[in-house]
Write a protein that holds these residues in place. Structure first.
Motif, PDB file in Angstrom:
ATOM      1  N   ALA A 175      66.732  77.288 100.198  1.00  0.00           N
ATOM      2  CA  ALA A 175      65.382  76.773  99.907  1.00  0.00           C
ATOM      3  C   ALA A 175      65.210  75.359 100.464  1.00  0.00           C
ATOM      4  O   ALA A 175      66.166  74.597 100.540  1.00  0.00           O
ATOM      5  CB  ALA A 175      65.155  76.766  98.399  1.00  0.00           C
ATOM      6  N   THR A 198      59.180  76.241 100.627  1.00  0.00           N
ATOM      7  CA  THR A 198      59.884  76.981  99.570  1.00  0.00           C
ATOM      8  C   THR A 198      60.517  76.027  98.560  1.00  0.00           C
ATOM      9  O   THR A 198      60.935  74.920  98.902  1.00  0.00           O
ATOM     10  CB  THR A 198      60.981  77.888 100.161  1.00  0.00           C
ATOM     11  OG1 THR A 198      61.884  77.085 100.921  1.00  0.00           O
ATOM     12  CG2 THR A 198      60.393  78.977 101.043  1.00  0.00           C
ATOM     13  N   LEU A 241      63.224  85.102  99.461  1.00  0.00           N
ATOM     14  CA  LEU A 241      63.164  83.712  99.941  1.00  0.00           C
ATOM     15  C   LEU A 241      63.268  83.668 101.467  1.00  0.00           C
ATOM     16  O   LEU A 241      62.542  82.917 102.129  1.00  0.00           O
ATOM     17  CB  LEU A 241      64.305  82.917  99.272  1.00  0.00           C
ATOM     18  CG  LEU A 241      64.487  81.465  99.664  1.00  0.00           C
ATOM     19  CD1 LEU A 241      63.236  80.642  99.355  1.00  0.00           C
ATOM     20  CD2 LEU A 241      65.688  80.852  98.922  1.00  0.00           C
ATOM     21  N   LYS A 279      60.591  82.096 104.053  1.00  0.00           N
ATOM     22  CA  LYS A 279      60.982  81.049 105.017  1.00  0.00           C
ATOM     23  C   LYS A 279      60.641  81.473 106.436  1.00  0.00           C
ATOM     24  O   LYS A 279      60.109  80.695 107.220  1.00  0.00           O
ATOM     25  CB  LYS A 279      62.482  80.783 104.902  1.00  0.00           C
ATOM     26  CG  LYS A 279      62.817  79.817 103.796  1.00  0.00           C
ATOM     27  CD  LYS A 279      64.099  79.076 104.061  1.00  0.00           C
ATOM     28  CE  LYS A 279      63.868  77.881 104.955  1.00  0.00           C
ATOM     29  NZ  LYS A 279      64.951  76.921 104.957  1.00  0.00           N
TER      30      LYS A 279
END
Ligand code: M6R
Length: 603
Positions: A382, A367, A357, A361
């Protein structure tokens, strides 16, 4: 995976910390330890195996009155699960517990060894306590030494450290591993690596951010980041502990399988209005400029992602790739801004998924997290989250988390289809109608459960299992095989039914067990042919289908074949119960299988 607890207050500290560790047991561990400081003296105890061993070791120790305590359950990463490697680790004056992995521990160890330090354990953690004591020699205060120590660490850590140099204080630090501070009206303070040990004790909690560290004493919480003081933000902690009881079931896993109908109702609650999917938690413009989706996850969550891959392309007509998070991280992925990056995680703390993640990003992608634990690291990182609302899952082998993940992803695919006008109104309506009926179709059928219980005795001694299915039933086959492996310790593989003839069919004989998913609504004839190919070679076959299948050695009849997802969820329950009953017959600890952890916070 490792668990951390801490306490400052006047209660019997040993009991409190041991009970708190008990709340983390379900995460999996192989040793445990505690350290209690009172009137400037530290007593520490460690034991391998289950917490009852530590309880036995500490039975004559009491710790009433004001003081502090830290505790840890260890899931071995560096060094075997021995007592020496168990936490707390200690130097001359100080004790430490740690979750995560210190990546530069070898450099630190070499530096300290050259200064004459001798290490007892094989762990990365022990270097931190010695580094702290080394820094004490050149620092004006214990806090300064702790700050220097933390700022020289690389890797993932949630750390609690106590020292007789600064009695009545707990030094703490957090980076890429969860750590929470709790407080209540009685001026007691707590630490936990998750909410569970804090429920019933703390009224409010502060979820520490990566890079934060500080010191806690009875009257003060000092929190820093990058040498600057920052303020701590506390919020109310919900006090629902009902998840902790098995409610008459033999195992939490069994209870969680039976709960799926109810929790799926929670997943859908408020998200279907006037025959439309409404996901108010999503940014209004999330799908603007999006032409493809990349899904990243591990284990069961990855299987939910694979299932979503089929649904997204079919319903939302959007190109979807699904990647295992630990593979994604190092493949130098090509990421383009027209891709929506979705991570799926029950715990929200899985290190590989969290790191994936971060990569997305940093590459500037939008996301979205599909997660069960609010305020978890993944949710906080997120841009968008859809909570799956499965409630706390205690069984290490995921069941209701998987069901809610698939339902949430299906919900999301219909939502995207609405936005993209990718399918006609009738199709949308039929998807939503079916989705609404899914919770009731997830009630466990007692007769089927009983049949699986009896049948399980025939599946204990083969030379392996193949779970086969086609299309969306392939990820379900993978999940069925994973469930069986995790709790029965029998070898099982999930395979696309059409792929068996390209190699694995060579393994087939009467001691090879095949669990075949034969839905009516998806490639029935093709899958049937594949099963017949195995039957012709004398495999022992358990068929799960709404249609009678003459060549099956064993047969479980499903009831609802009105929609592919009805068949999916009904077969999912059967696979979960089959794994459960085989594991029970083998006498295994279904809720805490060997070598596994509930939340895998190391890479
Ligand atoms: O918490 P997560 O969903 O991110 O965890 C991912 C896997 O570790 C997890 O699904 C694991 O495979 C379970 N033991 C499956 O039962």
């Amino acid at each position: 995976m490792c668990g951390i607890v801490g306490y400052i207050g006047g209660k019997e500290k040993k009991e409190l910390v041991l009970n708190a560790l008990g709340e983390l047991e379900y995460r999996g561990y192989d040793s445990a330890g505690i350290a209690v400081m009172k009137e400037g003296r530290i007593d520490a105890f460690k034991a391998t195996g289950k917490l009852k061993n530590l309880q036995e070791k500490t039975k004559n120790f009491t710790s009433e009155g004001d003081g502090i305590a830290i505790g840890h359950t260890r899931w071995a990463t560096h060094g075997k699960p021995t007592e020496i490697n168990a936490h707390p680790h200690f130097g001359q004056h100080s004790y430490i517990v740690h979750n995560g992995i210190i990546e530069n521990y070898r450099e630190i160890k070499e530096m300290l060894t050259s200064k004459g330090v001798t290490f007892l354990s094989q762990t990365d953690t022990e270097v931190v306590v010695y580094l702290f004591e080394h820094n004490l020699q050149t620092s004006k205060s214990a806090f300064e030494a702790f700050e220097k120590t933390v700022l020289s660490l690389r890797g993932a850590y949630a750390i609690l450290l106590i020292t007789t140099i600064a009695p009545n204080s707990i030094f703490f630090a957090k980076n890429a591993a969860p750590l929470i501070i709790g407080k209540n009206d009685e001026k007691e303070l707590f630490f936990g690596s998750s909410d569970a040990p804090l429920i019933g004790h703390a009224k409010e909690v502060c979820y520490l951010e990566d890079g934060q560290y500080g010191v806690l004493s009875k009257n003060e919480i000092l929190l820093f980041a990058d040498k600057k003081k920052v303020s701590s933000i506390f919020r109310d902690l919900p006090q629902d502990k009902s998840y902790a009881q098995k409610e008459g079931f033999r195992f939490f896993m069994e209870k969680e399988i039976y709960e799926q109908s109810r929790v799926l109702g929670e997943t859908l609650m408020g998200r279907i209005k006037n025959n439309e999917i409404v996901l108010e938690e999503l940014d209004e413009y999330l799908f603007d400029g999006i032409n493809s989706i990349k899904i990243c996850a591990c284990g069961t969550s990855y299987h939910a992602g694979l299932a979503a891959g089929y649904i997204f392309e079919r319903l939302a007509k959007i190109r979807t790739d699904v990647v295992i998070a630990s593979e994604f991280r190092y493949k130098e992925p090509l990421l383009t801004p027209d891709t929506l990056f979705i991570v799926i995680s029950q715990s929200g703390e899985t290190a590989d998924t969290l790191e994936a993640l971060k990569i997305a990003k940093n590459a500037g992608l939008k996301t979205l997290a599909i997660c069960n634990v609010d305020n978890s690291s993944i949710v906080r990182l997120a841009d968008n989250t859809i909570l799956t609302r499965a409630g706390i899952e205690k069984g290490v082998a995921s069941t209701k988390a998987f069901a809610t993940q698939v339902a949430t992803l299906w919900l999301l695919s219909i939502f995207m289809a609405q936005k993209r006008n990718s399918v006609g109104k009738e199709r949308l309506k039929s998807e939503i109608d079916t989705l609404l009926r899914i919770p009731s179709s997830l009630n466990v059928d007692n007769a089927t459960h009983e049949k699986l219980r009896r049948l399980s005795k025939r599946y204990l001694h083969g030379h392996g299992f193949f779970f086969i299915g086609r299309d969306i039933f392939y990820p379900l086959a993978l999940e069925g095989a994973l469930k069986l492996k995790e709790i029965s310790y029998l070898h099982a593989e999930g395979y696309p039914a059409g792929e068996m003839k390209h190699g694995p069919i060579a393994l087939v004989d009467s001691k090879l067990f095949t669990v075949a998913l034969l839905p009516k609504t998806m490639l029935y004839d093709k899958t049937k042919n594949n099963i017949e190919e195995l039957s012709a070679r004398d495999a022992t076959i358990l068929v799960i289908s709404p249609e009678q299948f003459e060549l099956a050695d064993d047969f479980i009849k499903t009831k609802n074949s009105s929609h592919v997802m009805n068949e999916f969820f009904e077969m999912m329950i059967i696979l979960q119960l089959l794994a459960l009953e085989i594991a029970v017959r083998l006498g295994n600890d279904v809720d805490m299988p060997r070598n596994l952890a509930k939340s895998v916070t190391v890479e």
